[in-house]
Motif scaffolding. Structure first.
Motif, PDB file in Angstrom:
ATOM      1  N   GLY A 169     151.110 -14.885 -19.437  1.00 52.85           N
ATOM      2  CA  GLY A 169     152.529 -14.914 -19.717  1.00 52.85           C
ATOM      3  C   GLY A 169     152.879 -14.560 -21.149  1.00 52.85           C
ATOM      4  O   GLY A 169     154.065 -14.510 -21.504  1.00 52.85           O
ATOM      5  N   THR A 188     148.395 -17.757 -10.830  1.00 52.77           N
ATOM      6  CA  THR A 188     148.755 -18.907 -11.657  1.00 52.77           C
ATOM      7  C   THR A 188     147.602 -19.367 -12.541  1.00 52.77           C
ATOM      8  O   THR A 188     147.765 -20.296 -13.342  1.00 52.77           O
ATOM      9  N   ASP A 193     153.082 -22.820 -17.114  1.00 50.93           N
ATOM     10  CA  ASP A 193     154.364 -23.065 -16.452  1.00 50.93           C
ATOM     11  C   ASP A 193     154.702 -21.832 -15.608  1.00 50.93           C
ATOM     12  O   ASP A 193     155.449 -20.940 -16.052  1.00 50.93           O
ATOM     13  N   GLU A 195     156.683 -21.192 -13.087  1.00 52.54           N
ATOM     14  CA  GLU A 195     158.091 -20.879 -12.821  1.00 52.54           C
ATOM     15  C   GLU A 195     158.751 -20.231 -14.039  1.00 52.54           C
ATOM     16  O   GLU A 195     159.514 -19.266 -13.893  1.00 52.54           O
ATOM     17  N   ARG A 196     158.471 -20.748 -15.213  1.00 50.66           N
ATOM     18  CA  ARG A 196     159.082 -20.164 -16.411  1.00 50.66           C
ATOM     19  C   ARG A 196     158.656 -18.711 -16.577  1.00 50.66           C
ATOM     20  O   ARG A 196     159.493 -17.842 -16.895  1.00 50.66           O
ATOM     21  N   THR A 197     157.376 -18.429 -16.364  1.00 48.25           N
ATOM     22  CA  THR A 197     156.893 -17.055 -16.490  1.00 48.25           C
ATOM     23  C   THR A 197     157.525 -16.166 -15.430  1.00 48.25           C
ATOM     24  O   THR A 197     157.945 -15.029 -15.720  1.00 48.25           O
ATOM     25  N   ARG A 199     160.398 -16.534 -13.839  1.00 54.11           N
ATOM     26  CA  ARG A 199     161.815 -16.299 -14.134  1.00 54.11           C
ATOM     27  C   ARG A 199     161.981 -15.377 -15.341  1.00 54.11           C
ATOM     28  O   ARG A 199     162.931 -14.580 -15.404  1.00 54.11           O
ATOM     29  N   GLY A 200     161.082 -15.463 -16.294  1.00 58.36           N
ATOM     30  CA  GLY A 200     161.132 -14.558 -17.439  1.00 58.36           C
ATOM     31  C   GLY A 200     160.936 -13.106 -17.024  1.00 58.36           C
ATOM     32  O   GLY A 200     161.569 -12.197 -17.579  1.00 58.36           O
ATOM     33  N   GLU A 203     164.253 -12.012 -15.540  1.00 60.67           N
ATOM     34  CA  GLU A 203     165.314 -11.904 -16.542  1.00 60.67           C
ATOM     35  C   GLU A 203     165.123 -10.709 -17.466  1.00 60.67           C
ATOM     36  O   GLU A 203     166.112 -10.067 -17.880  1.00 60.67           O
TER      37      GLU A 203
END
Length: 307
Positions: A169, A188, A193, A195-197, A199-200, A203
């Motif tokens: 990430g 993974t 994290d 989910e954070r990766t 979503r990044g 985005e």
């Protein structure tokens, strides 16, 4: 424009030497007696994705740099024997190769030979454009030459996918692939994290879907701003090897995605294909077929059955 190729696979052609070891990590010793032996066979990530989508009935074409050497002939023979069209250009440093140490539980440790590639290696842009222009979709391996092909791929119009494998990430090398693709796969394994990766990636890039595979824990699917856990599928026969499971997952997912299936069902296809791959020894290049995949999904999710 006629698009006669369903999936163009860029990069990821090579040869693995498979070594079955008594345990991982392997304790230091002067020597080990190895059974069932040491075997070299064609098949790295791009080869396995090409084989996977081809076995599911998608019109497939593979494009990469390959050396004029024995290992290159193994790669060419794999594609020739399986009926998968291959366009290759000369890789001066020789065909990419790796050594895979495989433990009794199917876990794998891969050692990649970086000496085969050079900073100046490129996929010819005119060939990239011609093949991409004839393709509905392109799956891009994260090899050095493929990074330079991304702008031409986007301009040619196919949708794109990529597999970031064990990205942490943070490493900037992976970012051009992550942010150019419409569908992004990753593991993974190195994420603190997930989910954070995930979503990044959405985005900062173009991704409609991000899938993070988690081995026996299943996978995580981010689609339409919703994160969903996708349970692992129990294989029908014992697990012998995890090599190629991620490539199989991507192949199954793309089969559904290109067929217009909802993302959750695409992930189920991927889970079934990945589970099947874990039952195939590393010494074989074999992928689940379309009828078997659909039949297995129909058992798990009856509403997915097709006439």
């Amino acid at each position: 424009m006629s698009r006669d190729i369903d999936v163009l696979v860029l990069g990821g052609a090579g040869v693995d030497t498979i070594v079955y070891v008594p345990e991982l990590p392997l304790p230091f010793a002067d020597s080990y007696m190895i059974r069932p032996g040491i075997e070299t066979r064609a098949g790295q990530t791009g080869d396995f994705v090409a084989l996977g989508v081809h076995s599911l009935g998608l019109r497939t074409h593979h494009f990469d740099l390959i050396g004029d050497d024995h290992e290159g002939e193994l790669v060419r023979a794999l594609h020739r024997d399986r009926g998968i069209p291959l366009t290759d250009v000369l890789q001066p440093g020789g065909t990419k190769r790796a050594v895979n140490l495989v433990g009794p539980d199917g876990r794998r440790l891969s050692l990649y030979d970086e000496s085969r590639s050079g900073e100046s290696d490129r996929l010819p842009e005119e060939t990239v454009r011609a093949l991409a222009g004839a393709s509905r979709h392109a799956h891009v391996s994260i090899t050095h030459p493929c990074a330079f092909a991304l702008p031409a791929l986007r301009e040619a119009g196919p949708t794109l996918s990529t597999d970031l494998h064990d990205w942490d990430g943070v490493n900037p090398y992976h970012e051009p692939f992550a942010y150019a693709a419409d569908v992004v796969f990753l593991s993974t394994t190195a994420l603190t994290d997930p989910e954070r990766t995930m979503r990044g990636i959405v985005e900062r890039g173009r991704a409609e879907v991000v899938v993070a595979t988690a081995g026996a824990e299943g996978a995580y699917l981010l689609a339409d701003d919703e994160l969903t856990h996708v349970p692992a599928v129990a294989p029908r026969t014992p697990v012998v090897d995890s090599n190629g499971a991620g490539d199989a997952f991507a192949s199954g997912f793309l089969f559904g995605w290109l067929g217009g299936e909802p993302a959750r069902r695409c992930a189920r296809y991927g889970a079934v294909a990945g589970a099947h791959a874990c039952t195939v020894p590393s010494t074989r290049a074999e992928a689940i077929g379309r009828e078997e995949l659909l039949a297995r999904v129909a058992e798990l999710e009856p509403e997915a059955a097709r006439p």
